[in-house]
Design a protein around this motif. Sequence first.
Motif, short mmCIF file in Angstrom:
data_model
loop_
_atom_site.label_atom_id
_atom_site.label_comp_id
_atom_site.label_asym_id
_atom_site.label_seq_id
_atom_site.Cartn_x
_atom_site.Cartn_y
_atom_site.Cartn_z
N MET A 1 56.10 -3.13 18.76
CA MET A 1 54.87 -3.18 18.14
C MET A 1 55.68 -2.54 16.78
O MET A 1 56.61 -1.70 16.53
N THR A 2 55.35 -3.62 15.45
CA THR A 2 55.92 -3.05 14.13
C THR A 2 55.13 -1.97 13.49
O THR A 2 53.76 -2.16 13.51
N GLU A 3 55.75 -1.04 13.09
CA GLU A 3 55.17 0.24 12.40
C GLU A 3 54.88 -0.43 11.13
O GLU A 3 55.89 -0.77 10.34
N ARG A 4 53.63 -0.35 10.71
CA ARG A 4 53.04 -0.82 9.22
C ARG A 4 52.31 0.53 8.72
O ARG A 4 51.53 1.22 9.30
N LEU A 5 52.56 0.65 7.33
CA LEU A 5 51.75 1.50 6.56
C LEU A 5 51.58 1.24 5.23
O LEU A 5 52.44 0.85 4.38
N ILE A 6 50.36 1.25 4.83
CA ILE A 6 50.01 1.16 3.38
C ILE A 6 50.26 2.20 2.57
O ILE A 6 49.63 3.39 3.02
N CYS A 7 50.99 2.34 1.69
CA CYS A 7 51.39 3.39 1.22
C CYS A 7 51.29 3.44 -0.27
O CYS A 7 51.31 2.35 -0.93
N GLN A 8 50.63 4.71 -0.87
CA GLN A 8 50.56 4.66 -2.46
C GLN A 8 51.63 5.72 -2.88
O GLN A 8 52.32 6.62 -2.19
N VAL A 9 52.42 5.33 -3.84
CA VAL A 9 53.58 5.87 -4.49
C VAL A 9 53.21 6.54 -5.77
O VAL A 9 52.35 5.94 -6.50
N PHE A 10 53.53 7.59 -6.11
CA PHE A 10 53.27 8.60 -7.43
C PHE A 10 54.70 8.97 -7.87
O PHE A 10 55.49 9.24 -7.15
N LYS A 11 54.69 8.88 -9.07
CA LYS A 11 55.69 9.55 -10.07
C LYS A 11 55.36 10.93 -10.36
O LYS A 11 54.10 11.29 -10.80
N THR A 51 57.12 -1.62 6.01
CA THR A 51 57.49 -2.02 7.34
C THR A 51 58.68 -1.85 7.30
O THR A 51 59.49 -1.37 6.46
N PRO A 52 59.30 -1.60 8.73
CA PRO A 52 60.86 -1.27 8.91
C PRO A 52 61.71 -2.31 8.18
O PRO A 52 62.73 -1.86 7.65
N GLU A 53 61.18 -3.36 7.98
CA GLU A 53 62.04 -4.33 7.12
C GLU A 53 62.00 -4.32 5.63
O GLU A 53 62.97 -4.93 4.98
N LYS A 54 61.33 -3.87 5.05
CA LYS A 54 60.83 -3.63 3.68
C LYS A 54 62.19 -3.00 3.03
O LYS A 54 62.97 -2.04 3.55
N LYS A 55 62.80 -3.61 1.93
CA LYS A 55 63.82 -3.03 1.31
C LYS A 55 63.16 -2.12 0.30
O LYS A 55 62.56 -2.45 -0.67
N LEU A 56 63.66 -0.81 0.23
CA LEU A 56 63.42 -0.03 -1.02
C LEU A 56 64.66 0.45 -1.77
O LEU A 56 66.01 0.32 -1.14
N ALA A 57 64.49 0.83 -2.86
CA ALA A 57 65.77 0.98 -3.72
C ALA A 57 66.64 2.16 -3.27
O ALA A 57 67.73 2.08 -3.18
N ARG A 58 65.97 3.26 -2.93
CA ARG A 58 66.66 4.53 -2.58
C ARG A 58 66.21 5.32 -1.47
O ARG A 58 66.59 6.50 -1.09
N ALA A 59 65.63 4.45 -0.47
CA ALA A 59 65.05 5.09 0.66
C ALA A 59 65.23 4.04 1.93
O ALA A 59 64.99 3.02 1.64
N ASP A 60 65.14 4.53 3.16
CA ASP A 60 65.19 3.78 4.40
C ASP A 60 63.62 3.53 4.60
O ASP A 60 62.87 4.67 4.89
N ALA A 61 63.01 2.39 4.82
CA ALA A 61 61.51 2.24 4.99
C ALA A 61 61.23 2.94 6.23
O ALA A 61 60.12 3.62 6.32
N THR A 62 61.80 2.81 7.24
CA THR A 62 61.49 3.37 8.58
C THR A 62 61.52 4.95 8.43
O THR A 62 60.48 5.43 8.80
N LYS A 63 62.49 5.61 7.72
CA LYS A 63 62.65 7.03 7.61
C LYS A 63 61.25 7.43 6.94
O LYS A 63 60.63 8.44 7.05
N VAL A 64 60.94 6.53 5.65
CA VAL A 64 59.82 7.20 4.83
C VAL A 64 58.59 6.98 5.76
O VAL A 64 57.67 8.02 5.84
#
Length: 97
Positions: A1-11, A51-64
């Motif tokens: 099962m693919t782990e998915r999360l709708i995430c809100q990002v704040f600065k 999703t685990p496949e999502k590319k983030l600039a400074r973090a690993d999506a799975t870890k997030v």
Amino acid sequence: MTERLICQVFKSTRKDEMYLYVDKARGLQDIPEALSAMFGRPEPVMTVLLTPEKKLARADATKVIETIRSQGYYLQMPPPRDESKLDPHRAPTQDRY
């Protein structure tokens, strides 16, 4: 099962390049008071489907995703500063030869 999360990002309003990722459904309710005080007023930046496949600039999506699921948030700290780039007259910290 693919782990998915709708995430809100704040600065952060107090620290450049500091970001807080939270589960959009839970919002900021899991953020500790001490972190809120240090972070300042959160400014919404974006909502993203992680999703685990999502590319983030400074973090690993799975870890997030895992960190949000376990502690309620993920804090992305600013990158380390290279002090020699801030002052062009400062001598480099390492010999280049």
